[in-house]
Design a protein around this motif. Structure first.
Motif, PDB file in Angstrom:
ATOM      1  N   ASN A 262       0.872  -1.381   0.048  1.00  0.00           N
ATOM      2  CA  ASN A 262       0.061  -0.067  -0.069  1.00  0.00           C
ATOM      3  C   ASN A 262       0.863   1.237   0.131  1.00  0.00           C
ATOM      4  O   ASN A 262       0.929   2.159   0.622  1.00  0.00           O
ATOM      5  CB  ASN A 262      -0.810  -0.070   1.029  1.00  0.00           C
ATOM      6  CG  ASN A 262      -1.946  -0.902   1.073  1.00  0.00           C
ATOM      7  OD1 ASN A 262      -2.478  -1.374   0.131  1.00  0.00           O
ATOM      8  ND2 ASN A 262      -2.503  -1.628   2.531  1.00  0.00           N
TER       9      ASN A 262
ATOM     10  N   GLU B  95      -8.006   5.871  -3.705  1.00  0.00           N
ATOM     11  CA  GLU B  95      -7.256   6.950  -2.954  1.00  0.00           C
ATOM     12  C   GLU B  95      -5.814   7.508  -3.651  1.00  0.00           C
ATOM     13  O   GLU B  95      -5.557   8.615  -3.587  1.00  0.00           O
ATOM     14  CB  GLU B  95      -6.974   6.299  -1.517  1.00  0.00           C
ATOM     15  CG  GLU B  95      -8.304   6.313  -0.545  1.00  0.00           C
ATOM     16  CD  GLU B  95      -8.964   7.479  -0.567  1.00  0.00           C
ATOM     17  OE1 GLU B  95      -8.323   8.695  -0.371  1.00  0.00           O
ATOM     18  OE2 GLU B  95     -10.096   7.611  -0.603  1.00  0.00           O
ATOM     19  N   PHE B  96      -5.091   6.553  -3.912  1.00  0.00           N
ATOM     20  CA  PHE B  96      -4.013   6.726  -4.627  1.00  0.00           C
ATOM     21  C   PHE B  96      -3.952   7.635  -5.914  1.00  0.00           C
ATOM     22  O   PHE B  96      -3.387   8.780  -6.020  1.00  0.00           O
ATOM     23  CB  PHE B  96      -3.207   5.488  -5.162  1.00  0.00           C
ATOM     24  CG  PHE B  96      -1.607   5.691  -5.785  1.00  0.00           C
ATOM     25  CD1 PHE B  96      -0.594   5.996  -4.887  1.00  0.00           C
ATOM     26  CD2 PHE B  96      -1.494   6.112  -7.338  1.00  0.00           C
ATOM     27  CE1 PHE B  96       0.677   6.065  -5.624  1.00  0.00           C
ATOM     28  CE2 PHE B  96      -0.168   6.192  -7.758  1.00  0.00           C
ATOM     29  CZ  PHE B  96       0.771   6.315  -6.937  1.00  0.00           C
TER      30      PHE B  96
ATOM     31  N   ASP C 253       2.095   4.907  -0.437  1.00  0.00           N
ATOM     32  CA  ASP C 253       1.358   6.200  -0.825  1.00  0.00           C
ATOM     33  C   ASP C 253       2.346   7.109  -1.758  1.00  0.00           C
ATOM     34  O   ASP C 253       3.271   6.690  -2.412  1.00  0.00           O
ATOM     35  CB  ASP C 253       1.515   6.864   0.566  1.00  0.00           C
ATOM     36  CG  ASP C 253       2.457   7.474   1.303  1.00  0.00           C
ATOM     37  OD1 ASP C 253       3.662   7.376   0.432  1.00  0.00           O
ATOM     38  OD2 ASP C 253       2.789   7.535   2.562  1.00  0.00           O
TER      39      ASP C 253
ATOM     40  N   ASN D 168     -10.680  -1.049  -6.410  1.00  0.00           N
ATOM     41  CA  ASN D 168      -9.956  -1.135  -5.068  1.00  0.00           C
ATOM     42  C   ASN D 168      -9.638   0.136  -4.500  1.00  0.00           C
ATOM     43  O   ASN D 168      -9.130   1.117  -4.997  1.00  0.00           O
ATOM     44  CB  ASN D 168      -8.372  -1.688  -5.824  1.00  0.00           C
ATOM     45  CG  ASN D 168      -7.414  -1.849  -4.785  1.00  0.00           C
ATOM     46  OD1 ASN D 168      -6.975  -1.027  -4.031  1.00  0.00           O
ATOM     47  ND2 ASN D 168      -6.652  -3.118  -4.943  1.00  0.00           N
ATOM     48  N   LYS D 169      -9.892   0.198  -3.198  1.00  0.00           N
ATOM     49  CA  LYS D 169     -10.033   1.504  -2.322  1.00  0.00           C
ATOM     50  C   LYS D 169      -8.671   2.230  -2.497  1.00  0.00           C
ATOM     51  O   LYS D 169      -8.546   3.338  -2.394  1.00  0.00           O
ATOM     52  CB  LYS D 169     -10.581   1.375  -0.980  1.00  0.00           C
ATOM     53  CG  LYS D 169     -12.064   0.745  -1.072  1.00  0.00           C
ATOM     54  CD  LYS D 169     -12.586   0.688   0.292  1.00  0.00           C
ATOM     55  CE  LYS D 169     -14.085   0.194   0.396  1.00  0.00           C
ATOM     56  NZ  LYS D 169     -14.700   0.132   1.677  1.00  0.00           N
ATOM     57  N   ASN D 170      -7.533   1.380  -2.188  1.00  0.00           N
ATOM     58  CA  ASN D 170      -6.528   2.049  -2.145  1.00  0.00           C
ATOM     59  C   ASN D 170      -5.960   2.389  -3.253  1.00  0.00           C
ATOM     60  O   ASN D 170      -5.007   3.610  -3.296  1.00  0.00           O
ATOM     61  CB  ASN D 170      -5.475   0.775  -1.478  1.00  0.00           C
ATOM     62  CG  ASN D 170      -5.597   0.348  -0.193  1.00  0.00           C
ATOM     63  OD1 ASN D 170      -6.020   1.090   0.861  1.00  0.00           O
ATOM     64  ND2 ASN D 170      -5.395  -0.916   0.032  1.00  0.00           N
TER      65      ASN D 170
END
Length: 507
Positions: A237, A306-307, A239, A301-303
């Motif tokens: 994950n 967000e990215f 960032d 895909n939530k991650n």
């Protein structure tokens, strides 16, 4: 079409710790692995013997550097025990035998292969003899892959820097005498002089043209991108800040690892070569990365979502410093945000995944239906051909039966002995023909395929036709959204390869 072996290898690399003899496969590993299979492959995946073989190969390759795994695979459980190699290649009792095979076929080995100085080819026939011998070694526990490499090094008296490339159809040796790494002064370590680890760019280009740009490596950069996304996005994950700081070096590290696994363990050379091929395939690598990210976004895909939201920001403040964020901007100046991206990508990726799944289903169904073919034709065509022949015989029999009745009637009323004699002979001949026709019809009827087989063929054919119609609908969706998707993909590549711009301190 999915490359199952490669995908399984990537899963193991990104989800398991570094291979070790004391490795323990626990219940969580087991649960996660089967969840991965259920998510990414069809329900009947484990019922296919080739897929089971791919799973075993993946585990074998994963543990190959340190030992060999004993693997038991059932419907929902894997059990693994890793055994350490007991013999080093240099101590192998089989080493001389492998070298003897190479020396026995010295006349088949091609030096200055394809007219290139320093390139040696061990052809497929000789390679196969080496591999056949090594596969049957059962008198010592040894890394067979490394044993082959060591035997080749020993047979050709290679330097440590020389590279062995094992291809599907040959073994190639590249002598690197002319590729010596040049020492770079400390004050030039971070300059262009050290760009490729001190190796001249022309020499790297030569290696790329001679060795790397071949069919065996056509998927190399896709696998690089896939491993990068799987490892750093899906597992760790990463960032946006860490991505921007480390992405290039992380990708280059993956390339180095892939090169040393694919070719030979020459880290110093491949450090330079990895930098070179990353540069010349830069857009290709990030194009694949963008595609894989967008596929994850399309799957919600939530991650990943967000990215991507980061690139919708104008400015970020980090430690009291303002930065302008890279934008996802189309060539016409239109700016993509996560909402507009999702509206296109979800539809596009859904259609793309559907097409991929249909391709696999149709391929499986074609394999099933090909097993029903007789002499290269379908059971329906085969039966229809037999029925045409039977119908033809029936028509002939009907004609002969009418002819027979007519001759019998004529015979009963005829007074002419010569005519009666001729008619009697003709009647015998016609009866013989009718009997032969009956026998032929019986033989042909016995050859007819059972109706259940024909029905099974028809069912599979209808399913294939239905899937093809579905595929055509999905292809239309892809075409309708192609321009928008490519605009998003190009904008994402540009953002992924850009860095934030310093604006100054927050006042």
């Amino acid at each position: 079409m999915k490359n199952i072996a490669s995908e399984l290898n990537t899963y193991l690399k990104t989800n398991l710790p570094k291979p070790s003899i004391d490795f323990k496969w626990d219940d969580l590993d087991n649960e996660n692995f089967f969840l991965y299979l259920n998510k990414n492959y069809p329900k009947n995946f484990l019922s296919n013997s080739e897929n089971l073989l791919n799973i075993k190969r993946a585990f074998k390759e994963y543990f190959e550097p340190i030992g060999y795994p004993l693997l038991k695979l059932t419907e929902n459980t894997i059990r693994i025990k890793v055994f350490e190699y007991k013999t080093e290649p240099k101590d192998s009792i089989n080493l001389d035998a492998i070298i003897n095979i190479i020396e026995s076929y010295e006349d088949l080995i091609e030096y200055d292969y394809k007219g290139i100085e320093g390139l040696i080819s061990i052809p497929e026939d000789v390679k196969n003899k080496i591999y056949s011998f090594v596969r049957n070694i059962n008198n010592e526990d040894i890394n067979k892959k490394e044993l082959i490499r060591f035997a080749v090094r020993h047979a050709f008296e290679l330097e440590e820097s020389d590279i062995i490339i094992i291809r599907s159809n040959q073994i190639i040796i590249k002598l690197l005498d002319g590729f010596l790494i040049e020492e770079v002064a400390d004050n030039q370590k971070n300059t262009v002089a050290n760009r490729y680890n001190g190796i001249d760019e022309d020499k790297l280009k030569s290696f790329n043209d001679e060795i790397f740009s071949q069919q065996d490596n056509k998927d190399f950069f896709y696998f690089t991108a896939e491993e990068f996304v799987d490892t750093y996005f899906l597992v760790k994950n990463i960032d946006n800040i860490a991505y921007e700081k480390n992405a290039f070096s992380l990708i280059q590290s993956i390339i180095i690892e892939q090169l040393t696994n694919l070719f030979d363990n020459n880290n110093e050379f491949f450090k330079g070569f990895a930098g070179y091929i990353f540069r010349i395939h830069f857009k290709e690598v990030f194009g694949y990365i963008a595609d894989i990210i967008l596929e994850e976004v399309g799957s919600s895909n939530k991650n990943m979502i967000e990215f991507l939201k980061y690139y919708s920001l104008d400015v970020v403040v980090l430690d009291g410093i303002k930065y302008k964020v890279p934008r996802m901007e189309a060539e016409n100046g239109m700016r993509w945000n996560i909402t507009s991206i999702m509206s296109i990508v979800r539809v596009y990726i859904k259609a793309k995944i559907s097409i991929d799944n249909i391709y696999e289903k149709v391929n499986d169904l074609n394999n099933d239906i090909s097993g029903l073919y007789i002499g290269g034709i379908s059971p329906l065509e085969y039966n229809n051909g037999l029925k045409r022949e039977i119908d033809k015989l029936s028509q002939e029999a009907n004609y002969d039966t009418k002819k027979l009745d007519s001759y019998i009637d004529t015979l009963s009323s005829s007074k002419d002995e010569n005519e009666r004699k001729t008619l009697k002979n003709d009647i015998v001949s016609i009866k013989r023909n009718l009997l032969h026709q009956k026998e032929q019809k019986a033989v042909l009827s016995s050859k007819l395929i059972d109706s259940s087989v024909v029905a099974n063929y028809a069912d599979i054919k209808r399913e294939i036709d239905s899937l093809k119609r579905e595929e055509n609908r999905d292809k239309k969706i892809l075409i309708q959204n192609q321009d928008s998707y490519m605009s998003i993909q190009n904008a994402l590549v540009k953002a992924l390869t850009s860095k934030k711009i310093l604006l100054g301190k927050v006042k």
